[in-house]
Design a protein around this motif. Structure first.
Motif, PDB file in Angstrom:
ATOM      1  N   SER A 191       6.322  11.682   4.708  1.00 28.74           N
ATOM      2  CA  SER A 191       5.933  12.978   4.424  1.00 28.74           C
ATOM      3  C   SER A 191       6.812  13.652   3.219  1.00 28.74           C
ATOM      4  N   PRO A 192       8.329  13.592   3.624  1.00 32.33           N
ATOM      5  CA  PRO A 192       9.336  14.175   2.631  1.00 32.33           C
ATOM      6  C   PRO A 192       9.353  13.130   1.417  1.00 32.33           C
ATOM      7  N   LEU A 193       8.795  11.820   1.468  1.00 37.14           N
ATOM      8  CA  LEU A 193       8.992  11.116   0.102  1.00 37.14           C
ATOM      9  C   LEU A 193       7.729  11.790  -0.651  1.00 37.14           C
ATOM     10  N   LEU A 194       6.437  11.892  -0.056  1.00 36.35           N
ATOM     11  CA  LEU A 194       5.382  12.563  -0.969  1.00 36.35           C
ATOM     12  C   LEU A 194       5.686  14.091  -1.369  1.00 36.35           C
ATOM     13  N   TRP A 195       6.351  14.794  -0.633  1.00 39.28           N
ATOM     14  CA  TRP A 195       6.683  16.218  -1.258  1.00 39.28           C
ATOM     15  C   TRP A 195       7.770  15.874  -2.220  1.00 39.28           C
ATOM     16  N   GLY A 196       8.755  14.902  -2.353  1.00 39.03           N
ATOM     17  CA  GLY A 196       9.739  14.724  -3.190  1.00 39.03           C
ATOM     18  C   GLY A 196       9.073  14.136  -4.437  1.00 39.03           C
ATOM     19  N   ASN A 197       7.717  13.499  -4.220  1.00 39.84           N
ATOM     20  CA  ASN A 197       6.930  12.941  -5.625  1.00 39.84           C
ATOM     21  C   ASN A 197       6.396  14.454  -6.162  1.00 39.84           C
ATOM     22  N   ALA A 198       5.998  15.184  -5.382  1.00 47.14           N
ATOM     23  CA  ALA A 198       5.356  16.587  -5.832  1.00 47.14           C
ATOM     24  C   ALA A 198       6.606  17.250  -6.718  1.00 47.14           C
ATOM     25  N   GLY A 199       7.475  17.345  -6.129  1.00 50.48           N
ATOM     26  CA  GLY A 199       8.645  18.169  -6.780  1.00 50.48           C
ATOM     27  C   GLY A 199       9.044  17.559  -7.858  1.00 50.48           C
ATOM     28  N   SER A 200       9.138  16.116  -7.864  1.00 50.94           N
ATOM     29  CA  SER A 200       9.393  15.326  -9.344  1.00 50.94           C
ATOM     30  C   SER A 200       8.296  15.681 -10.332  1.00 50.94           C
ATOM     31  N   SER A 201       7.135  15.562  -9.799  1.00 53.62           N
ATOM     32  CA  SER A 201       6.048  16.085 -10.883  1.00 53.62           C
ATOM     33  C   SER A 201       5.855  17.387 -11.582  1.00 53.62           C
ATOM     34  N   THR A 237       0.832  -1.293   0.163  1.00 50.94           N
ATOM     35  CA  THR A 237       0.100  -0.155  -0.099  1.00 50.94           C
ATOM     36  C   THR A 237       0.727   1.252  -0.175  1.00 50.94           C
ATOM     37  N   ARG A 238       1.936   1.284   0.442  1.00 54.39           N
ATOM     38  CA  ARG A 238       2.945   2.466   0.711  1.00 54.39           C
ATOM     39  C   ARG A 238       3.412   2.713  -1.056  1.00 54.39           C
ATOM     40  N   VAL A 239       3.513   1.718  -1.610  1.00 56.69           N
ATOM     41  CA  VAL A 239       3.985   2.036  -3.041  1.00 56.69           C
ATOM     42  C   VAL A 239       2.807   2.563  -3.777  1.00 56.69           C
ATOM     43  N   ALA A 240       1.689   1.835  -3.808  1.00 57.46           N
ATOM     44  CA  ALA A 240       0.390   2.332  -4.300  1.00 57.46           C
ATOM     45  C   ALA A 240       0.045   3.824  -3.957  1.00 57.46           C
ATOM     46  N   ALA A 241       0.133   4.080  -2.634  1.00 57.17           N
ATOM     47  CA  ALA A 241      -0.103   5.394  -2.072  1.00 57.17           C
ATOM     48  C   ALA A 241       0.907   6.250  -2.766  1.00 57.17           C
ATOM     49  N   SER A 242       2.035   6.186  -2.768  1.00 54.27           N
ATOM     50  CA  SER A 242       3.286   6.918  -3.389  1.00 54.27           C
ATOM     51  C   SER A 242       3.050   7.254  -4.830  1.00 54.27           C
ATOM     52  N   ILE A 243       2.790   6.355  -5.557  1.00 50.79           N
ATOM     53  CA  ILE A 243       2.551   6.654  -7.055  1.00 50.79           C
ATOM     54  C   ILE A 243       1.137   7.291  -7.263  1.00 50.79           C
ATOM     55  N   ALA A 244       0.399   7.042  -6.503  1.00 49.47           N
ATOM     56  CA  ALA A 244      -1.278   7.592  -6.602  1.00 49.47           C
ATOM     57  C   ALA A 244      -0.882   8.980  -6.403  1.00 49.47           C
ATOM     58  N   PHE A 245      -0.335   9.449  -5.243  1.00 49.34           N
ATOM     59  CA  PHE A 245      -0.144  10.933  -4.928  1.00 49.34           C
ATOM     60  C   PHE A 245       0.656  11.432  -5.994  1.00 49.34           C
ATOM     61  N   GLN A 246       1.899  10.864  -6.472  1.00 49.43           N
ATOM     62  CA  GLN A 246       2.699  11.388  -7.430  1.00 49.43           C
ATOM     63  C   GLN A 246       1.546  11.755  -8.741  1.00 49.43           C
ATOM     64  N   GLY A 247       0.854  10.907  -9.068  1.00 50.07           N
ATOM     65  CA  GLY A 247       0.130  11.156 -10.435  1.00 50.07           C
ATOM     66  C   GLY A 247      -0.925  12.104 -10.147  1.00 50.07           C
ATOM     67  N   ILE A 248      -1.526  12.260  -9.057  1.00 43.81           N
ATOM     68  CA  ILE A 248      -2.568  13.411  -8.861  1.00 43.81           C
ATOM     69  C   ILE A 248      -1.805  14.635  -8.802  1.00 43.81           C
ATOM     70  N   ALA A 249      -0.352  14.778  -8.050  1.00 44.92           N
ATOM     71  CA  ALA A 249       0.266  15.769  -8.111  1.00 44.92           C
ATOM     72  C   ALA A 249       0.508  16.383  -9.521  1.00 44.92           C
ATOM     73  N   GLY A 250       0.885  15.400 -10.059  1.00 42.86           N
ATOM     74  CA  GLY A 250       1.194  15.894 -11.488  1.00 42.86           C
ATOM     75  C   GLY A 250       0.073  16.439 -12.329  1.00 42.86           C
ATOM     76  N   ARG A 251      -0.978  16.015 -12.284  1.00 42.03           N
ATOM     77  CA  ARG A 251      -2.231  16.681 -12.888  1.00 42.03           C
ATOM     78  C   ARG A 251      -2.363  17.913 -12.362  1.00 42.03           C
ATOM     79  N   LEU A 252      -2.572  18.139 -11.110  1.00 44.41           N
ATOM     80  CA  LEU A 252      -2.771  19.498 -10.728  1.00 44.41           C
ATOM     81  C   LEU A 252      -1.604  20.389 -10.894  1.00 44.41           C
ATOM     82  N   LEU A 253      -0.532  20.048 -10.860  1.00 46.23           N
ATOM     83  CA  LEU A 253       0.487  20.993 -10.926  1.00 46.23           C
ATOM     84  C   LEU A 253       0.719  21.484 -12.553  1.00 46.23           C
ATOM     85  N   SER A 254       0.367  20.362 -13.536  1.00 48.23           N
ATOM     86  CA  SER A 254       0.563  20.607 -14.837  1.00 48.23           C
ATOM     87  C   SER A 254      -0.586  21.600 -15.359  1.00 48.23           C
ATOM     88  N   ILE A 255      -1.698  21.337 -14.527  1.00 46.87           N
ATOM     89  CA  ILE A 255      -2.784  22.290 -14.956  1.00 46.87           C
ATOM     90  C   ILE A 255      -2.530  23.545 -14.397  1.00 46.87           C
TER      91      ILE A 255
END
Length: 242
Positions: free
Chosen positions: A144-154, A58-76
């Protein structure tokens, strides 16, 4: 607020708009969906992502899910700020989401209301990604740093796609504006320590300081901006057991 040009950049930049016809469907395609910032909506998305990745971690799924949503919102957000000079009010404008769909049919904003471009950080980072981050961490024990790292990557990925699209259409001033706006977002305390962004005349690169855990997905491998040079040894054994 006209956002039609966003879809030309790529599917992650697209946002469905318009009111429904009374049946829950818009005049275009797809259903109205669910409120994005709702714990059950996020739970459903994590489940969908885990099933698509073929992992029960579930940690992997949550990480990739967050990154995908962050990518959508940041792109828009970034795309609209550069192309229109404004940002749609995604945080309080009734943004809806269908967690089983993929871009560009996942997000729907009934009536886009334009905010000044300088509201990009308050609208997307603080208005959407902070509560999304909190929902994900309430559902899954993830860093938390992992999730914000995902946002930065996105964000870096969004800049790379947008900048390339603008330069291919001979719009160097807009490309420079995209870089400038991205740097402002990376100066925010939420993203400041997530990695190193390099944007030159010919390329955009980002090296993050955390790992999104994608290497744990069966056959996943390493991401191009990963802080790790090689997958941890235990991951190979874990994959072999599966």
């Amino acid at each position: 607020m006209r956002l039609d040009e966003l879809a030309e950049v790529g599917p992650f930049f697209a946002l469905r708009t318009g009111r429904t016809d009374g049946t829950g469907r818009t005049g275009r395609t797809g259903e109205g969906g669910l409120p994005l910032l709702h714990e059950e909506t996020v739970r459903r998305r994590i489940t969908v992502v885990g099933e698509r990745l073929g992992t029960d971690d579930t940690r992997v799924a949550a990480s990739i899910a967050f990154q995908g949503i962050a990518g959508r919102l940041l792109s828009i957000g970034l795309g609209s700020a550069v192309l229109t000079g404004g940002v749609p009010d995604l945080a309080t404008g009734g943004l809806r989401w269908e967690p089983s769909r993929t871009a560009p049919d996942d997000l729907w904003l009934p009536t886009p209301v334009a905010l000044p471009g300088e509201h990009l950080g308050s609208t997307v980072l603080h208005g959407l990604l902070v509560p999304l981050h909190d929902h994900v961490r309430a559902l899954t024990p993830i860093s938390s740093p992992l999730l914000w790292g995902n946002a930065g990557s996105s964000l870096a990925g969004s800049l790379r796609v947008l900048r390339s699209w603008l330069l291919s259409r001979h719009r160097p001033e807009d490309a420079a504006r995209a870089i400038a706006l991205t740097r402002v977002l990376f100066a925010d305390p939420l993203l400041r320590d997530t990695g190193e962004l390099s944007a030159t005349r010919t390329d955009t690169t980002f090296i993050r300081r955390t790992c999104c855990l994608y290497y744990r997905v069966p056959g996943g491998g390493m991401c191009g901006d990963c802080v790790l040079r090689h997958p941890p040894r235990h991951s190979a054994r874990h994959s072999a057991r599966r």
